[in-house]
Design a protein around this motif. Structure first.
Motif, PDB file in Angstrom:
ATOM      1  N   GLY A  93       0.834  -1.195   0.000  1.00  0.00           N
ATOM      2  CA  GLY A  93       0.000   0.000   0.000  1.00  0.00           C
ATOM      3  C   GLY A  93       0.868   1.243   0.000  1.00  0.00           C
ATOM      4  N   MET A  94       0.549   2.192   0.876  1.00  0.00           N
ATOM      5  CA  MET A  94       1.226   3.476   0.875  1.00  0.00           C
ATOM      6  C   MET A  94       2.713   3.359   1.213  1.00  0.00           C
ATOM      7  SD  MET A  94      -0.760   5.698  -0.224  1.00  0.00           S
ATOM      8  CE  MET A  94       0.283   7.102   0.114  1.00  0.00           C
ATOM      9  N   GLU A  95       3.075   2.447   2.117  1.00  0.00           N
ATOM     10  CA  GLU A  95       4.492   2.307   2.473  1.00  0.00           C
ATOM     11  C   GLU A  95       5.293   1.825   1.272  1.00  0.00           C
ATOM     12  OE1 GLU A  95       5.004  -0.132   5.875  1.00  0.00           O
ATOM     13  OE2 GLU A  95       4.481   1.454   7.296  1.00  0.00           O
ATOM     14  N   ALA A  96       4.766   0.861   0.538  1.00  0.00           N
ATOM     15  CA  ALA A  96       5.464   0.353  -0.642  1.00  0.00           C
ATOM     16  C   ALA A  96       5.576   1.436  -1.714  1.00  0.00           C
ATOM     17  CB  ALA A  96       4.731  -0.868  -1.191  1.00  0.00           C
ATOM     18  N   VAL A  97       4.501   2.203  -1.908  1.00  0.00           N
ATOM     19  CA  VAL A  97       4.535   3.288  -2.889  1.00  0.00           C
ATOM     20  C   VAL A  97       5.558   4.351  -2.479  1.00  0.00           C
ATOM     21  CG1 VAL A  97       3.196   5.164  -3.911  1.00  0.00           C
ATOM     22  CG2 VAL A  97       2.166   2.908  -3.647  1.00  0.00           C
ATOM     23  N   ALA A  98       5.588   4.689  -1.177  1.00  0.00           N
ATOM     24  CA  ALA A  98       6.533   5.691  -0.693  1.00  0.00           C
ATOM     25  C   ALA A  98       7.968   5.237  -0.915  1.00  0.00           C
ATOM     26  CB  ALA A  98       6.279   5.966   0.786  1.00  0.00           C
ATOM     27  N   LEU A  99       8.257   3.979  -0.632  1.00  0.00           N
ATOM     28  CA  LEU A  99       9.612   3.465  -0.851  1.00  0.00           C
ATOM     29  C   LEU A  99       9.982   3.471  -2.330  1.00  0.00           C
ATOM     30  CD1 LEU A  99       9.644   0.474   1.660  1.00  0.00           C
ATOM     31  CD2 LEU A  99      10.982   2.574   1.826  1.00  0.00           C
ATOM     32  N   LEU A 100       8.996   3.201  -3.197  1.00  0.00           N
ATOM     33  CA  LEU A 100       9.252   3.237  -4.636  1.00  0.00           C
ATOM     34  C   LEU A 100       9.579   4.656  -5.090  1.00  0.00           C
ATOM     35  CD1 LEU A 100       9.301   1.816  -7.369  1.00  0.00           C
ATOM     36  CD2 LEU A 100       6.826   2.215  -7.548  1.00  0.00           C
ATOM     37  N   VAL A 101       8.828   5.630  -4.591  1.00  0.00           N
ATOM     38  CA  VAL A 101       9.093   7.034  -4.937  1.00  0.00           C
ATOM     39  C   VAL A 101      10.490   7.439  -4.485  1.00  0.00           C
ATOM     40  CG1 VAL A 101       8.412   9.419  -4.452  1.00  0.00           C
ATOM     41  CG2 VAL A 101       6.663   7.695  -4.949  1.00  0.00           C
ATOM     42  N   LEU A 102      10.854   7.059  -3.258  1.00  0.00           N
ATOM     43  CA  LEU A 102      12.189   7.386  -2.751  1.00  0.00           C
ATOM     44  C   LEU A 102      13.270   6.727  -3.600  1.00  0.00           C
ATOM     45  CD1 LEU A 102      14.013   8.650  -0.583  1.00  0.00           C
ATOM     46  CD2 LEU A 102      13.692   6.561   0.770  1.00  0.00           C
ATOM     47  N   SER A 103      13.050   5.488  -4.005  1.00  0.00           N
ATOM     48  CA  SER A 103      14.037   4.782  -4.824  1.00  0.00           C
ATOM     49  C   SER A 103      14.241   5.470  -6.163  1.00  0.00           C
ATOM     50  CB  SER A 103      13.590   3.331  -5.037  1.00  0.00           C
ATOM     51  OG  SER A 103      13.463   2.649  -3.805  1.00  0.00           O
ATOM     52  N   VAL A 104      13.151   5.882  -6.796  1.00  0.00           N
ATOM     53  CA  VAL A 104      13.260   6.575  -8.086  1.00  0.00           C
ATOM     54  C   VAL A 104      13.997   7.901  -7.920  1.00  0.00           C
ATOM     55  CG1 VAL A 104      11.944   7.675  -9.927  1.00  0.00           C
ATOM     56  CG2 VAL A 104      11.214   5.455  -9.037  1.00  0.00           C
ATOM     57  N   ALA A 106      16.144   8.679  -5.607  1.00  0.00           N
ATOM     58  CA  ALA A 106      17.550   8.411  -5.303  1.00  0.00           C
ATOM     59  C   ALA A 106      18.321   8.044  -6.568  1.00  0.00           C
ATOM     60  CB  ALA A 106      17.658   7.298  -4.268  1.00  0.00           C
ATOM     61  N   VAL A 107      17.716   7.263  -7.454  1.00  0.00           N
ATOM     62  CA  VAL A 107      18.383   6.884  -8.704  1.00  0.00           C
ATOM     63  C   VAL A 107      18.609   8.109  -9.581  1.00  0.00           C
ATOM     64  CG1 VAL A 107      18.097   5.589 -10.850  1.00  0.00           C
ATOM     65  CG2 VAL A 107      17.563   4.505  -8.669  1.00  0.00           C
ATOM     66  N   VAL A 108      17.620   8.996  -9.664  1.00  0.00           N
ATOM     67  CA  VAL A 108      17.778  10.226 -10.451  1.00  0.00           C
ATOM     68  C   VAL A 108      18.908  11.084  -9.878  1.00  0.00           C
ATOM     69  CG1 VAL A 108      16.656  12.382 -11.141  1.00  0.00           C
ATOM     70  CG2 VAL A 108      15.391  10.221 -11.241  1.00  0.00           C
ATOM     71  N   SER A 109      18.911  11.254  -8.566  1.00  0.00           N
ATOM     72  CA  SER A 109      19.971  12.039  -7.931  1.00  0.00           C
ATOM     73  C   SER A 109      21.340  11.403  -8.148  1.00  0.00           C
ATOM     74  CB  SER A 109      19.690  12.174  -6.432  1.00  0.00           C
ATOM     75  OG  SER A 109      18.482  12.862  -6.197  1.00  0.00           O
ATOM     76  N   LEU A 110      21.397  10.084  -8.049  1.00  0.00           N
ATOM     77  CA  LEU A 110      22.662   9.392  -8.246  1.00  0.00           C
ATOM     78  C   LEU A 110      23.169   9.565  -9.672  1.00  0.00           C
ATOM     79  CD1 LEU A 110      24.832   7.523  -7.089  1.00  0.00           C
ATOM     80  CD2 LEU A 110      23.386   5.579  -7.719  1.00  0.00           C
ATOM     81  N   THR A 111      22.273   9.584 -10.637  1.00  0.00           N
ATOM     82  CA  THR A 111      22.668   9.801 -12.028  1.00  0.00           C
ATOM     83  C   THR A 111      23.325  11.164 -12.204  1.00  0.00           C
ATOM     84  OG1 THR A 111      20.830   8.412 -12.777  1.00  0.00           O
ATOM     85  CG2 THR A 111      21.841   9.853 -14.408  1.00  0.00           C
ATOM     86  N   VAL A 112      22.747  12.176 -11.576  1.00  0.00           N
ATOM     87  CA  VAL A 112      23.334  13.529 -11.634  1.00  0.00           C
ATOM     88  C   VAL A 112      24.707  13.540 -10.976  1.00  0.00           C
ATOM     89  CG1 VAL A 112      23.032  15.918 -10.899  1.00  0.00           C
ATOM     90  CG2 VAL A 112      21.050  14.602 -11.684  1.00  0.00           C
ATOM     91  N   ILE A 113      24.831  12.874  -9.812  1.00  0.00           N
ATOM     92  CA  ILE A 113      26.110  12.832  -9.100  1.00  0.00           C
ATOM     93  C   ILE A 113      27.176  12.137  -9.938  1.00  0.00           C
ATOM     94  CG2 ILE A 113      27.276  11.833  -7.098  1.00  0.00           C
ATOM     95  CD1 ILE A 113      24.622  12.264  -5.569  1.00  0.00           C
ATOM     96  N   LEU A 114      26.821  11.052 -10.593  1.00  0.00           N
ATOM     97  CA  LEU A 114      27.779  10.334 -11.438  1.00  0.00           C
ATOM     98  C   LEU A 114      28.232  11.198 -12.614  1.00  0.00           C
ATOM     99  CD1 LEU A 114      26.208   6.755 -11.454  1.00  0.00           C
ATOM    100  CD2 LEU A 114      28.219   7.541 -10.187  1.00  0.00           C
ATOM    101  N   VAL A 209       7.812   8.354   7.679  1.00  0.00           N
ATOM    102  CA  VAL A 209       8.671   9.458   8.111  1.00  0.00           C
ATOM    103  C   VAL A 209      10.073   9.301   7.514  1.00  0.00           C
ATOM    104  CG1 VAL A 209       9.695  10.610  10.102  1.00  0.00           C
ATOM    105  CG2 VAL A 209       7.346   9.781  10.214  1.00  0.00           C
ATOM    106  N   GLY A 210      10.565   8.063   7.462  1.00  0.00           N
ATOM    107  CA  GLY A 210      11.876   7.828   6.875  1.00  0.00           C
ATOM    108  C   GLY A 210      11.933   8.234   5.415  1.00  0.00           C
ATOM    109  N   VAL A 211      10.870   7.925   4.657  1.00  0.00           N
ATOM    110  CA  VAL A 211      10.817   8.315   3.251  1.00  0.00           C
ATOM    111  C   VAL A 211      10.768   9.841   3.123  1.00  0.00           C
ATOM    112  CG1 VAL A 211       9.373   8.274   1.184  1.00  0.00           C
ATOM    113  CG2 VAL A 211       9.820   6.162   2.439  1.00  0.00           C
ATOM    114  N   ALA A 212       9.974  10.498   3.958  1.00  0.00           N
ATOM    115  CA  ALA A 212       9.878  11.958   3.906  1.00  0.00           C
ATOM    116  C   ALA A 212      11.230  12.609   4.176  1.00  0.00           C
ATOM    117  CB  ALA A 212       8.833  12.438   4.916  1.00  0.00           C
ATOM    118  N   VAL A 213      11.950  12.100   5.168  1.00  0.00           N
ATOM    119  CA  VAL A 213      13.269  12.645   5.489  1.00  0.00           C
ATOM    120  C   VAL A 213      14.246  12.381   4.344  1.00  0.00           C
ATOM    121  CG1 VAL A 213      15.221  12.421   7.061  1.00  0.00           C
ATOM    122  CG2 VAL A 213      12.911  12.511   7.965  1.00  0.00           C
ATOM    123  N   GLY A 214      14.166  11.195   3.750  1.00  0.00           N
ATOM    124  CA  GLY A 214      15.033  10.890   2.613  1.00  0.00           C
ATOM    125  C   GLY A 214      14.781  11.798   1.429  1.00  0.00           C
TER     126      GLY A 214
END
Length: 277
Positions: A93-104, A106-114, A209-214
């Motif tokens: 549900g919402m927790e899984a969706v939130a983790l997916l949003v954070l993962s996406v 993070a990947v976008v940010s990592l691409t910029v960093i690379l 809360v962890g996803v929001a902070v991330g």
């Protein structure tokens, strides 16, 4: 890659052994493993240079032998103590969706960093003037490896050497001086900082809360550039986060708060070994 994998393995063994409860949280141990391993292996590399008179090329063999011995001791201790690994189970549900949003995100940010890391392979000022310069002496200085730390000529000769020794150590594994190990450590310091923040917040509060902070962490505009410039600040922030998080965990378990002190002290000491601010 082997050098980084060994650092992760050493850090995982240390975190497993020092974690005060028999139930070992997989999320926290996985996030702590690489920062702990880099602190441990950089210290071991420095001490090896001291006792061996600068024979840095021997260090990878010493490290492999040490990992075998540590693994055997840890496995025997696990069977005697009855330790078990606890895997996190986010609700659908919402927790899984939130983790997916954070993962996406993070990947976008990592691409910029690379991208930043690719166009600036040797980083910025601290990397040129201090970290990679000293790492060259730690890697190939031989009997005169300590010359860079004496006198008033070199910049900041008294600086701690966590990153310098980590870069030199990876150069031993890769076979020569190259920007890739320093780049990898810089990017992984950013990853470790994000992982520490999310893992600790999820444990202390909730996944939401962890996803929001991330996400708040990822929205910091200049963080991506600094993450690629091979400075010590993200690594230092990671050890600060672990020290603060473990301190909070110890206060929540007041009956056995003293059991957290070895791991808490290790993280605080790693911060001191990282940067003298």
């Amino acid at each position: 890659m082997l050098g980084l994998a060994l650092a992760f393995a050493f850090g995982g063994c240390l975190a497993w052994r020092l974690w005060p409860s028999r139930a070992k949280p997989a999320l926290l141990l996985a996030a702590l493993a690489l920062p702990a391993g880099l602190a441990l292996t950089s210290s071991a590399y420095f001490l090896w240079l001291v006792v061996s008179g600068g024979r840095a090329s021997w260090y990878p063999g010493v490290e492999l032998a040490g990992l075998v011995g540590v693994s055997l001791l840890l496995w025997r201790g696990r069977r005697e103590r009855g330790d078990r690994l606890v895997l996190p189970r986010p609700r659908l549900g919402m927790e899984a969706v939130a983790l997916l949003v954070l993962s996406v995100a993070a990947v976008v940010s990592l691409t910029v960093i690379l991208h930043y890391a690719e166009v600036s392979p040797w980083g910025y000022w601290d990397a040129w003037d201090r970290i990679n310069l000293k790492a060259r002496f730690l890697h190939a200085g031989g009997a005169d490896w300590a010359w860079i730390f004496g006198g008033d000529g070199p910049a900041l000769p008294d600086y701690p050497l966590l990153l310098e020794c980590s870069v030199a150590r990876l150069w031993q594994w890769s076979g020569g001086i190259d920007p890739l190990p320093a780049q990898a450590l810089s990017v992984l310091a950013w990853v470790g900082c994000l992982a520490a923040l999310v893992a600790l917040t999820c444990t202390l509060r909730s996944i939401g809360v962890g996803v929001a902070v991330g996400l708040a962490f990822l929205c910091q505009g200049s963080g991506g550039w600094w993450a690629a410039m091979q400075y010590a600040d993200f690594a230092l922030a990671t050890y600060f986060l672990w020290s603060a998080g473990l301190l909070v965990l110890s206060t929540r378990r007041r009956q056995h708060a003293e059991r957290w002190l070895p791991l808490l002290g290790f993280c605080a000491g790693s911060a001191a070994w990282c940067k003298n601010e």
